[in-house]
Structure formats: C-alpha cells, structure tokens
Design a protein around this motif. Structure first.
Motif, PDB file in Angstrom:
ATOM      1  N   ARG A  25       0.848  -1.192   0.000  1.00  0.00           N
ATOM      2  CA  ARG A  25       0.000   0.000   0.000  1.00  0.00           C
ATOM      3  C   ARG A  25       0.884   1.243   0.000  1.00  0.00           C
ATOM      4  O   ARG A  25       1.886   1.298   0.705  1.00  0.00           O
ATOM      5  CB  ARG A  25      -0.907   0.040   1.224  1.00  0.00           C
ATOM      6  CG  ARG A  25      -1.900  -1.089   1.343  1.00  0.00           C
ATOM      7  CD  ARG A  25      -2.665  -0.968   2.648  1.00  0.00           C
ATOM      8  NE  ARG A  25      -1.756  -1.032   3.795  1.00  0.00           N
ATOM      9  CZ  ARG A  25      -2.119  -0.737   5.053  1.00  0.00           C
ATOM     10  NH1 ARG A  25      -3.363  -0.326   5.303  1.00  0.00           N
ATOM     11  NH2 ARG A  25      -1.254  -0.833   6.039  1.00  0.00           N
ATOM     12  N   THR A  26       0.487   2.231  -0.791  1.00  0.00           N
ATOM     13  CA  THR A  26       1.230   3.482  -0.846  1.00  0.00           C
ATOM     14  C   THR A  26       0.256   4.644  -0.732  1.00  0.00           C
ATOM     15  O   THR A  26      -0.778   4.657  -1.401  1.00  0.00           O
ATOM     16  CB  THR A  26       2.005   3.611  -2.169  1.00  0.00           C
ATOM     17  OG1 THR A  26       2.857   2.477  -2.323  1.00  0.00           O
ATOM     18  CG2 THR A  26       2.841   4.886  -2.186  1.00  0.00           C
ATOM     19  N   ARG A  27       0.584   5.606   0.101  1.00  0.00           N
ATOM     20  CA  ARG A  27      -0.244   6.817   0.194  1.00  0.00           C
ATOM     21  C   ARG A  27       0.217   7.824  -0.851  1.00  0.00           C
ATOM     22  O   ARG A  27       1.415   8.047  -1.026  1.00  0.00           O
ATOM     23  CB  ARG A  27      -0.146   7.444   1.576  1.00  0.00           C
ATOM     24  CG  ARG A  27      -0.909   6.688   2.644  1.00  0.00           C
ATOM     25  CD  ARG A  27      -1.057   7.526   3.900  1.00  0.00           C
ATOM     26  NE  ARG A  27      -1.734   6.785   4.942  1.00  0.00           N
ATOM     27  CZ  ARG A  27      -3.040   6.679   5.060  1.00  0.00           C
ATOM     28  NH1 ARG A  27      -3.825   7.292   4.190  1.00  0.00           N
ATOM     29  NH2 ARG A  27      -3.574   5.976   6.042  1.00  0.00           N
ATOM     30  N   ILE A  28      -0.744   8.432  -1.528  1.00  0.00           N
ATOM     31  CA  ILE A  28      -0.468   9.531  -2.446  1.00  0.00           C
ATOM     32  C   ILE A  28      -1.432  10.657  -2.126  1.00  0.00           C
ATOM     33  O   ILE A  28      -2.384  10.473  -1.362  1.00  0.00           O
ATOM     34  CB  ILE A  28      -0.600   9.088  -3.927  1.00  0.00           C
ATOM     35  CG1 ILE A  28      -2.034   8.624  -4.208  1.00  0.00           C
ATOM     36  CG2 ILE A  28       0.407   8.003  -4.268  1.00  0.00           C
ATOM     37  CD1 ILE A  28      -2.300   8.338  -5.676  1.00  0.00           C
ATOM     38  N   LYS A  29      -1.198  11.806  -2.718  1.00  0.00           N
ATOM     39  CA  LYS A  29      -2.064  12.937  -2.404  1.00  0.00           C
ATOM     40  C   LYS A  29      -3.471  12.712  -2.961  1.00  0.00           C
ATOM     41  O   LYS A  29      -3.666  12.096  -4.007  1.00  0.00           O
ATOM     42  CB  LYS A  29      -1.473  14.234  -2.956  1.00  0.00           C
ATOM     43  CG  LYS A  29      -1.529  14.342  -4.469  1.00  0.00           C
ATOM     44  CD  LYS A  29      -0.952  15.665  -4.936  1.00  0.00           C
ATOM     45  CE  LYS A  29      -1.013  15.777  -6.461  1.00  0.00           C
ATOM     46  NZ  LYS A  29      -0.408  17.018  -6.954  1.00  0.00           N
ATOM     47  N   GLU A  30      -4.442  13.193  -2.220  1.00  0.00           N
ATOM     48  CA  GLU A  30      -5.832  13.223  -2.677  1.00  0.00           C
ATOM     49  C   GLU A  30      -6.202  14.666  -2.959  1.00  0.00           C
ATOM     50  O   GLU A  30      -5.886  15.558  -2.163  1.00  0.00           O
ATOM     51  CB  GLU A  30      -6.759  12.657  -1.603  1.00  0.00           C
ATOM     52  CG  GLU A  30      -8.247  12.739  -1.922  1.00  0.00           C
ATOM     53  CD  GLU A  30      -8.654  11.849  -3.079  1.00  0.00           C
ATOM     54  OE1 GLU A  30      -8.660  12.353  -4.215  1.00  0.00           O
ATOM     55  OE2 GLU A  30      -8.925  10.658  -2.849  1.00  0.00           O
ATOM     56  N   THR A  31      -6.830  14.917  -4.100  1.00  0.00           N
ATOM     57  CA  THR A  31      -7.258  16.274  -4.456  1.00  0.00           C
ATOM     58  C   THR A  31      -8.735  16.433  -4.152  1.00  0.00           C
ATOM     59  O   THR A  31      -9.567  15.621  -4.573  1.00  0.00           O
ATOM     60  CB  THR A  31      -6.988  16.562  -5.939  1.00  0.00           C
ATOM     61  OG1 THR A  31      -5.579  16.453  -6.182  1.00  0.00           O
ATOM     62  CG2 THR A  31      -7.451  17.966  -6.311  1.00  0.00           C
TER      63      THR A  31
ATOM     64  N   VAL B 233      -4.715  16.802   0.048  1.00  0.00           N
ATOM     65  CA  VAL B 233      -4.254  16.190   1.289  1.00  0.00           C
ATOM     66  C   VAL B 233      -3.056  15.341   0.891  1.00  0.00           C
ATOM     67  O   VAL B 233      -3.176  14.403   0.106  1.00  0.00           O
ATOM     68  CB  VAL B 233      -5.343  15.339   1.958  1.00  0.00           C
ATOM     69  CG1 VAL B 233      -4.781  14.631   3.189  1.00  0.00           C
ATOM     70  CG2 VAL B 233      -6.524  16.220   2.365  1.00  0.00           C
ATOM     71  N   THR B 234      -1.892  15.693   1.378  1.00  0.00           N
ATOM     72  CA  THR B 234      -0.647  15.069   0.926  1.00  0.00           C
ATOM     73  C   THR B 234      -0.508  13.648   1.455  1.00  0.00           C
ATOM     74  O   THR B 234      -1.293  13.189   2.288  1.00  0.00           O
ATOM     75  CB  THR B 234       0.568  15.895   1.377  1.00  0.00           C
ATOM     76  OG1 THR B 234       0.725  15.742   2.801  1.00  0.00           O
ATOM     77  CG2 THR B 234       0.394  17.368   1.037  1.00  0.00           C
ATOM     78  N   GLU B 235       0.533  12.967   0.975  1.00  0.00           N
ATOM     79  CA  GLU B 235       0.788  11.602   1.412  1.00  0.00           C
ATOM     80  C   GLU B 235       1.133  11.526   2.891  1.00  0.00           C
ATOM     81  O   GLU B 235       1.134  10.453   3.497  1.00  0.00           O
ATOM     82  CB  GLU B 235       1.925  10.969   0.592  1.00  0.00           C
ATOM     83  CG  GLU B 235       3.300  11.554   0.809  1.00  0.00           C
ATOM     84  CD  GLU B 235       3.533  12.841   0.005  1.00  0.00           C
ATOM     85  OE1 GLU B 235       4.651  13.377   0.087  1.00  0.00           O
ATOM     86  OE2 GLU B 235       2.598  13.289  -0.693  1.00  0.00           O
ATOM     87  N   LYS B 236       1.388  12.686   3.524  1.00  0.00           N
ATOM     88  CA  LYS B 236       1.640  12.729   4.963  1.00  0.00           C
ATOM     89  C   LYS B 236       0.453  13.262   5.753  1.00  0.00           C
ATOM     90  O   LYS B 236       0.557  13.520   6.957  1.00  0.00           O
ATOM     91  CB  LYS B 236       2.885  13.573   5.258  1.00  0.00           C
ATOM     92  CG  LYS B 236       4.160  12.961   4.687  1.00  0.00           C
ATOM     93  CD  LYS B 236       5.377  13.786   5.016  1.00  0.00           C
ATOM     94  CE  LYS B 236       6.644  13.124   4.451  1.00  0.00           C
ATOM     95  NZ  LYS B 236       7.858  13.916   4.758  1.00  0.00           N
ATOM     96  N   GLY B 237      -0.691  13.447   5.058  1.00  0.00           N
ATOM     97  CA  GLY B 237      -1.921  13.827   5.737  1.00  0.00           C
ATOM     98  C   GLY B 237      -2.124  15.313   5.923  1.00  0.00           C
ATOM     99  O   GLY B 237      -3.117  15.732   6.526  1.00  0.00           O
ATOM    100  N   ARG B 238      -1.218  16.130   5.398  1.00  0.00           N
ATOM    101  CA  ARG B 238      -1.367  17.576   5.560  1.00  0.00           C
ATOM    102  C   ARG B 238      -2.170  18.175   4.407  1.00  0.00           C
ATOM    103  O   ARG B 238      -2.096  17.702   3.281  1.00  0.00           O
ATOM    104  CB  ARG B 238       0.007  18.261   5.654  1.00  0.00           C
ATOM    105  CG  ARG B 238       0.702  17.986   6.968  1.00  0.00           C
ATOM    106  CD  ARG B 238       1.925  18.864   7.160  1.00  0.00           C
ATOM    107  NE  ARG B 238       2.478  18.681   8.486  1.00  0.00           N
ATOM    108  CZ  ARG B 238       2.122  19.368   9.558  1.00  0.00           C
ATOM    109  NH1 ARG B 238       1.204  20.320   9.444  1.00  0.00           N
ATOM    110  NH2 ARG B 238       2.662  19.140  10.724  1.00  0.00           N
ATOM    111  N   ILE B 239      -2.886  19.243   4.711  1.00  0.00           N
ATOM    112  CA  ILE B 239      -3.704  19.933   3.720  1.00  0.00           C
ATOM    113  C   ILE B 239      -2.879  21.054   3.104  1.00  0.00           C
ATOM    114  O   ILE B 239      -2.176  21.780   3.794  1.00  0.00           O
ATOM    115  CB  ILE B 239      -4.972  20.499   4.371  1.00  0.00           C
ATOM    116  CG1 ILE B 239      -5.815  19.355   4.951  1.00  0.00           C
ATOM    117  CG2 ILE B 239      -5.803  21.306   3.368  1.00  0.00           C
ATOM    118  CD1 ILE B 239      -6.952  19.821   5.825  1.00  0.00           C
ATOM    119  N   ALA B 240      -2.969  21.180   1.777  1.00  0.00           N
ATOM    120  CA  ALA B 240      -2.197  22.216   1.082  1.00  0.00           C
ATOM    121  C   ALA B 240      -2.942  22.646  -0.161  1.00  0.00           C
ATOM    122  O   ALA B 240      -3.818  21.927  -0.665  1.00  0.00           O
ATOM    123  CB  ALA B 240      -0.812  21.707   0.705  1.00  0.00           C
ATOM    124  N   GLY B 241      -2.601  23.819  -0.673  1.00  0.00           N
ATOM    125  CA  GLY B 241      -3.127  24.254  -1.960  1.00  0.00           C
ATOM    126  C   GLY B 241      -2.508  23.428  -3.072  1.00  0.00           C
ATOM    127  O   GLY B 241      -1.596  22.638  -2.858  1.00  0.00           O
TER     128      GLY B 241
END
Length: 296
Positions: A245-251, A274-282
């Motif tokens: 399993r790999t986390r990637i950003k969700e838009t 929401v980045t692969e580390k769980g942070r929210i960003a533009g």
C-alpha cells in the motif's frame, strides 16, 4: 597449583527489554490500530523490524544489548497527520532502553487538530474581487513535547517499554466573508474527492473533530452565523499493488453552490490536496492566493 581446577563462569549478556507501541488520537485519546513503525539498527540500517500499533505486536527478541536504534512511523491512520518525529534509543548492557529524544511524561494531553484555514470572499457589484487563500492555522503541532513519550514497567518476565505515539487529525476550516470582511452565514459548499469520482457512498471526512459524524463524497457544507464551517479527518489517497500500500495525495474540489442574496458565487472551484503525509495544502503545495473578477 597442580591438582586444582579453575572454574570459569561466562555470564550471558542479558536480553533487551521488549518494546510495544500505543497509538492514540490526540483529540479523543482513543487507541488507533493499524499504524506501522520501522525500527532500524543505527549501525546496520538494513537490519530492520516493523512494529504495529495492533494489540499483541512487540519487538520480541529483535533488540540487542549494545545497539542503538531509530524508530519512526511509516504508516498512519486515515484522516490524521503523519507523526514525523524520529526517536533514537540505546540498549545498555542490562537490557534497559535509554531514549535520547523523548520523555516519560505520558499522560492525558489534548493536542488540537492540525488546522488549515480556507478563507473565501464573495463580492457584490459590477466588478468585485473574490479571493481565496489557504494557510496553516495551527503550525506549532510538531513542537508539542507529548507527541511521543515512553512508559516503563517490570514484572517476573522482565522489562517492558511502551512508546506512546500521538497523531493529530487534520482539519479544514472554512471562513466565508464578503470583501469588506463581514461574515456570511448560510453559504453552501460542495466537496468532492477526485479519486472517488461520482461515488457518493464513500466517507471522505467528518463533520466533527471526534470523527463520529461522517461526511460523504459530494455532500454540502453550510457556514454558520460566524461564517464558518469545518471538515475534519480528510483522507489522503491509497494505491494498492498486491500486498503493498502506498499513500499519495488526494485532491479535493470545493465548489460554492449557494451564497447570500446580492452576492456573486465564487467563480472558481478551489482545489486542495491532502498530501501523502496527511497535511492539507493548496494545489501548489504552499499558501495559495488568487483573485477572480466577477460581473453581475
């Protein structure tokens, strides 16, 4: 002297204490299973062990006296921000664990969600300017001394340590104003996660900070009397390949669907990751500022 026997006794180096992990929600204090942590030998990084926050997971006989180890999180629960703190510890000749950069101050400590503020402004008139921006409102989260602590106990079977690892949920706060800064209540936003397309069955976030009221893909948020609305625990996307399993950003696509009488709807859809580390960003992975010209 001749005829006497010399007796040599070799004492085995003691086994190291065992280590477990307890993962908790910083807001509710609830246990979070399913997280994974990597322990690696500082002198031989290829010598590693994966430890889970699931009940019963322990280092068993992996740790050896005289060795130094690194401990870090490699998989975290949905809706939370990855705990990026790395802990170093040494196993002494008595099998005790000596931690370099965490404390034994374990207790009940509430840490607020890592909050990002989305500010939008609606205009009235022929040539008003609409603005949105995203900023990290709670940026001091990583400085908390309670994000990783340890607890030591001893019984007839030996020494036992527990690393208590705290994860903060993320949070997106909506703040809706007119261009003069007055709060606008009753403004509605539709929120979609791109990876789910039109699927309205998927839970993509929660309406409450405790994670009890689900918010599904395509649902609508409405601002309160202070012009505010909140989403908590937004997921990043997960890609699976076999057992990996790999986390990637969700838009996330945010579209204003209803505003107050006499105001223009926000002309542009707002895209947040929401980045692969769980942070929210533009969408540019940094603070976003954008102006949109509107007409009656």
């Amino acid at each position: 002297p001749e005829g006497e026997e010399a007796l040599f006794i070799n004492k085995a180096r003691p086994l190291a204490a065992d280590l477990k992990v307890s993962k908790t929600d910083s807001v509710t204090g609830e246990t979070l299973p399913g997280a994974l942590f990597l322990i690696s030998d500082a002198d031989d990084p290829s010598n590693t062990f994966e430890l889970s926050s699931d009940p019963g997971s322990t280092t068993e006989d992996f740790l050896k006296a005289g060795h130094t180890y690194r401990f870090r999180e490699i998989w975290f629960p949905d809706g939370f921000v990855m705990n990026e703190d790395e802990v170093m510890f040494y196993v002494n000749d008595q099998g005790n664990l000596k931690f370099e950069n965490c404390t034994d101050s374990f207790g009940s400590h509430i840490i607020d969600p890592v909050t990002h503020l989305l500010e939008t402004a609606d205009s009235s008139g022929n040539a008003g300017t609409e603005v949105y921006r995203v900023t990290e409102k709670n940026a001091l989260s990583e400085e908390s001394p309670y994000r990783i602590t340890y607890e030591k106990s001893e019984d007839s079977t030996g020494l036992h340590y527990v690393l208590h690892v705290v994860n903060e949920p993320n949070c997106l706060e909506f703040l809706k104003n007119d261009t003069s800064g007055r709060a606008l209540s009753g403004v509605r936003f539709q929120v979609n996660a791109e990876s789910y397309g039109e699927d309205e069955t998927e839970v993509i976030a929660f309406r409450d900070r405790e994670g009890k009221i689900p918010f599904r893909n395509g649902e609508v948020l409405e601002t309160d009397s202070d012009g505010k609305a909140f989403l908590y625990r937004l997921n990043s996307a997960i890609v699976s390949s076999g057992t990996e399993r790999t986390r990637i950003k969700e838009t996330y696509v945010i579209r204003e669907t209803e505003t107050n009488p006499g105001f223009q709807l926000l002309a542009e859809e707002v895209y947040l990751n929401v980045t692969e580390k769980g942070r929210i960003a533009g969408t540019l992975e940094k603070t976003v500022g954008m102006s949109v010209l509107n007409f009656m």
